[in-house]
Design a protein around this motif. Structure first.
Motif, short mmCIF file in Angstrom:
data_model
loop_
_atom_site.label_atom_id
_atom_site.label_comp_id
_atom_site.label_asym_id
_atom_site.label_seq_id
_atom_site.Cartn_x
_atom_site.Cartn_y
_atom_site.Cartn_z
N CYS A 1 0.57 -0.96 -0.07
CA CYS A 1 -0.46 -0.07 0.03
C CYS A 1 0.49 0.83 0.16
O CYS A 1 1.74 1.75 1.03
CB CYS A 1 -1.15 0.04 1.08
N CYS B 1 -3.91 9.00 3.87
CA CYS B 1 -2.85 7.96 3.93
C CYS B 1 -3.13 7.39 5.17
O CYS B 1 -3.11 6.57 5.77
CB CYS B 1 -1.62 7.61 3.58
N THR C 1 -6.30 5.09 6.02
CA THR C 1 -6.52 3.81 5.77
C THR C 1 -4.97 2.84 6.21
O THR C 1 -5.55 1.92 6.14
CB THR C 1 -5.19 4.17 3.81
N TRP D 1 -1.89 2.34 -5.97
CA TRP D 1 -1.45 2.55 -4.44
C TRP D 1 -2.52 1.43 -3.38
O TRP D 1 -1.36 1.36 -2.92
CB TRP D 1 -3.13 3.60 -4.46
N ILE D 2 -1.92 -0.14 -4.73
CA ILE D 2 -2.68 -0.67 -4.13
C ILE D 2 -2.22 -1.50 -4.83
O ILE D 2 -2.34 -1.34 -5.72
CB ILE D 2 -3.98 -1.67 -2.91
N CYS E 1 -8.71 2.30 -2.74
CA CYS E 1 -8.15 2.35 -1.35
C CYS E 1 -9.00 1.78 -0.14
O CYS E 1 -8.72 1.32 0.04
CB CYS E 1 -7.04 2.90 -1.71
N MET F 1 -9.03 -1.33 1.75
CA MET F 1 -7.72 -0.99 3.89
C MET F 1 -8.81 -0.52 4.37
O MET F 1 -7.62 0.00 5.61
CB MET F 1 -6.56 0.05 3.31
#
Length: 233
Positions: free
Chosen positions: A74, A91, A94, A150-151, A172, A175
């Protein structure tokens, strides 16, 4: 007074719930079908010679797999020179929502965070937040399949490494189980884009991301204080 759903008798509620359940089951089956298609995506080779900076210094990509065949990472943005309280609120939320990769590891998948800042700058933040997941710096890395996404999912085949999947934007949310739980509540996420009935409460500032000058996960840390009353930690 905050708006509320219509009040009905139990039999009516059960009928309405059953109708929605039919749609929910179709949604689940479609999700299964998409996952099946994801497993059938082709893969693309990435540069296995790339090294990222981790806790022990420059780390070859192979070593980040920690002996497993699959790697899931991630991305975490980083504001250079900014205090902990000014790091990306999205972030922060997440990564905070997923901190235990035990089950992934049992299934042969290593999980790691790839941060966009220099390691020596974000390492104190990782320690401050108490994260156990390994973090690596992708600062200055410009390599297809590694510096984007991003992932991102990878597969190691001998000495070769392949990218099998990536997602960004709302992808995302995988997550963030807290969001899926909010979706089950009557008022939902209270975000502007949601289709909610007239009068439903809204949170135009998205304060669930950030409150009192900090990303909300930081308030879980021992001794944290409001911004301006303590060092920028």
């Amino acid at each position: 007074m905050t708006a509320t759903p219509e009040i009905v008798d139990r039999d009516t509620w059960l009928r309405e719930r059953a109708a929605l359940l039919t749609r929910e089951k179709a949604h689940t089956r479609e999700g299964d079908a998409i996952a099946a298609a994801r497993r059938r995506l082709p893969m693309v080779e990435v540069d296995a010679s790339v090294e990222l900076v981790g806790a022990t210094g420059a780390t070859p990509l192979h070593e980040i797999f920690e002996g497993r065949d699959q790697l899931l990472v991630c991305k975490h943005m980083w504001g250079r020179g900014k205090g902990f309280e000014d790091q990306c609120r999205g972030c922060s939320a997440t990564v905070w929502n997923f901190q235990d990769a035990t089950y992934l590891e049992a299934r042969g998948v290593t999980f790691a965070i790839w941060c966009q800042g220099p390691y020596e700058e974000f390492a104190p933040y990782r320690e401050f937040m108490g994260f156990q997941t390994p973090w690596y710096s992708v600062d200055g890395i410009d390599s297809p399949g590694i510096s984007d996404g991003w992932i991102t999912a990878y597969l190691r085949v001998g000495d070769r490494i392949f990218q099998t999947y990536e997602t960004d934007q709302r992808g995302c949310e995988a997550m963030m189980p807290a969001l899926q739980l909010l979706d089950m509540t009557v008022y939902g996420r209270q975000e502007k884009w949601e289709d909610s009935p007239e009068g439903w409460p809204q949170d135009p500032t998205q304060s669930w991301f950030r409150r009192d000058g900090r990303p909300i996960p930081q308030w879980t840390r021992p001794g944290v204080t409001p911004v301006g009353t303590a060092p920028s930690r």
